[in-house]
Design a protein around this motif. Structure first.
Motif, mmCIF file in Angstrom:
data_model
loop_
_atom_site.group_PDB
_atom_site.id
_atom_site.type_symbol
_atom_site.label_atom_id
_atom_site.label_comp_id
_atom_site.label_asym_id
_atom_site.label_seq_id
_atom_site.Cartn_x
_atom_site.Cartn_y
_atom_site.Cartn_z
ATOM 1 N N ASP A 1 0.868 -1.178 0.000
ATOM 2 C CA ASP A 1 0.000 0.000 0.000
ATOM 3 C C ASP A 1 0.906 1.230 0.000
ATOM 4 O O ASP A 1 1.475 1.575 1.040
ATOM 5 C CB ASP A 1 -0.895 -0.020 1.239
ATOM 6 C CG ASP A 1 -1.718 1.243 1.417
ATOM 7 O OD1 ASP A 1 -1.808 2.041 0.459
ATOM 8 O OD2 ASP A 1 -2.270 1.418 2.514
ATOM 9 N N VAL B 1 -4.019 -9.172 1.863
ATOM 10 C CA VAL B 1 -5.336 -8.691 1.429
ATOM 11 C C VAL B 1 -6.394 -9.649 1.967
ATOM 12 O O VAL B 1 -6.369 -10.843 1.693
ATOM 13 C CB VAL B 1 -5.421 -8.600 -0.110
ATOM 14 C CG1 VAL B 1 -6.812 -8.173 -0.546
ATOM 15 C CG2 VAL B 1 -4.367 -7.643 -0.650
ATOM 16 N N VAL C 1 -11.754 -7.336 -0.911
ATOM 17 C CA VAL C 1 -11.890 -6.144 -1.746
ATOM 18 C C VAL C 1 -13.373 -5.991 -2.041
ATOM 19 O O VAL C 1 -14.026 -6.940 -2.468
ATOM 20 C CB VAL C 1 -11.086 -6.267 -3.057
ATOM 21 C CG1 VAL C 1 -11.320 -5.054 -3.941
ATOM 22 C CG2 VAL C 1 -9.599 -6.451 -2.775
ATOM 23 N N ARG D 1 -13.193 0.825 -5.477
ATOM 24 C CA ARG D 1 -12.996 -0.415 -4.728
ATOM 25 C C ARG D 1 -12.071 -0.172 -3.531
ATOM 26 O O ARG D 1 -11.069 0.529 -3.636
ATOM 27 C CB ARG D 1 -12.430 -1.502 -5.617
ATOM 28 C CG ARG D 1 -13.422 -1.876 -6.704
ATOM 29 C CD ARG D 1 -12.941 -2.860 -7.716
ATOM 30 N NE ARG D 1 -11.644 -3.388 -7.518
ATOM 31 C CZ ARG D 1 -11.289 -4.634 -7.812
ATOM 32 N NH1 ARG D 1 -12.153 -5.448 -8.332
ATOM 33 N NH2 ARG D 1 -10.065 -5.051 -7.616
ATOM 34 N N ALA E 1 -9.845 -2.024 -0.442
ATOM 35 C CA ALA E 1 -9.207 -3.261 0.011
ATOM 36 C C ALA E 1 -9.038 -3.219 1.524
ATOM 37 O O ALA E 1 -8.780 -2.160 2.095
ATOM 38 C CB ALA E 1 -7.848 -3.424 -0.656
ATOM 39 N N THR F 1 -7.728 -0.084 5.778
ATOM 40 C CA THR F 1 -8.320 -0.024 4.447
ATOM 41 C C THR F 1 -7.396 0.750 3.524
ATOM 42 O O THR F 1 -6.636 1.619 3.964
ATOM 43 C CB THR F 1 -9.701 0.653 4.461
ATOM 44 O OG1 THR F 1 -9.572 1.963 4.988
ATOM 45 C CG2 THR F 1 -10.707 -0.151 5.260
ATOM 46 N N ASP G 1 -7.001 2.058 -0.897
ATOM 47 C CA ASP G 1 -7.547 2.178 -2.247
ATOM 48 C C ASP G 1 -7.049 0.973 -3.051
ATOM 49 O O ASP G 1 -5.849 0.822 -3.275
ATOM 50 C CB ASP G 1 -7.052 3.481 -2.867
ATOM 51 C CG ASP G 1 -7.674 3.781 -4.202
ATOM 52 O OD1 ASP G 1 -8.133 2.845 -4.879
ATOM 53 O OD2 ASP G 1 -7.682 4.959 -4.571
ATOM 54 N N ALA G 2 -7.948 0.098 -3.453
ATOM 55 C CA ALA G 2 -7.557 -1.136 -4.139
ATOM 56 C C ALA G 2 -6.811 -0.855 -5.440
ATOM 57 O O ALA G 2 -5.922 -1.612 -5.829
ATOM 58 C CB ALA G 2 -8.780 -2.006 -4.406
ATOM 59 N N LEU H 1 -2.908 -0.458 -4.890
ATOM 60 C CA LEU H 1 -2.103 -1.577 -4.398
ATOM 61 C C LEU H 1 -1.277 -2.201 -5.518
ATOM 62 O O LEU H 1 -1.672 -2.188 -6.679
ATOM 63 C CB LEU H 1 -2.993 -2.651 -3.778
ATOM 64 C CG LEU H 1 -3.828 -2.237 -2.580
ATOM 65 C CD1 LEU H 1 -4.639 -3.433 -2.099
ATOM 66 C CD2 LEU H 1 -2.962 -1.683 -1.472
#
Length: 62
Positions: free
Chosen positions: A4, A13, A16, A32, A34, A46, A48-49, A52
């Motif tokens: 991240d 993870v 998601v 989305r 994660a 948490t 931001d997917a 990643l």
């Protein structure tokens, strides 16, 4: 495992989800979110997917 870049941490993870599924203010730039946790346990966070990525050498935290 995912890195991240916003927090500078690497974690496992856990899930998601789309932001539409969440019941809290996510404040993410993508649609989305994660959920990650440290590899050896600890407090989940948490991210931001979309931001990643796979960890590079030296980015794995233990």
């Amino acid at each position: 495992m995912a890195y991240d870049p916003v927090s500078g941490r690497t974690g496992v993870v856990q899930a998601v989800h789309s932001v539409a599924e969440l019941l809290f203010d996510h404040r993410m730039t993508s649609d989305r979110v994660a959920f990650l946790r440290p590899e050896r346990g600890g407090v989940e966070w948490t991210a931001d997917a979309a931001a990643l990525r796979f960890p590079a050498d030296g980015e794995r935290t233990f």
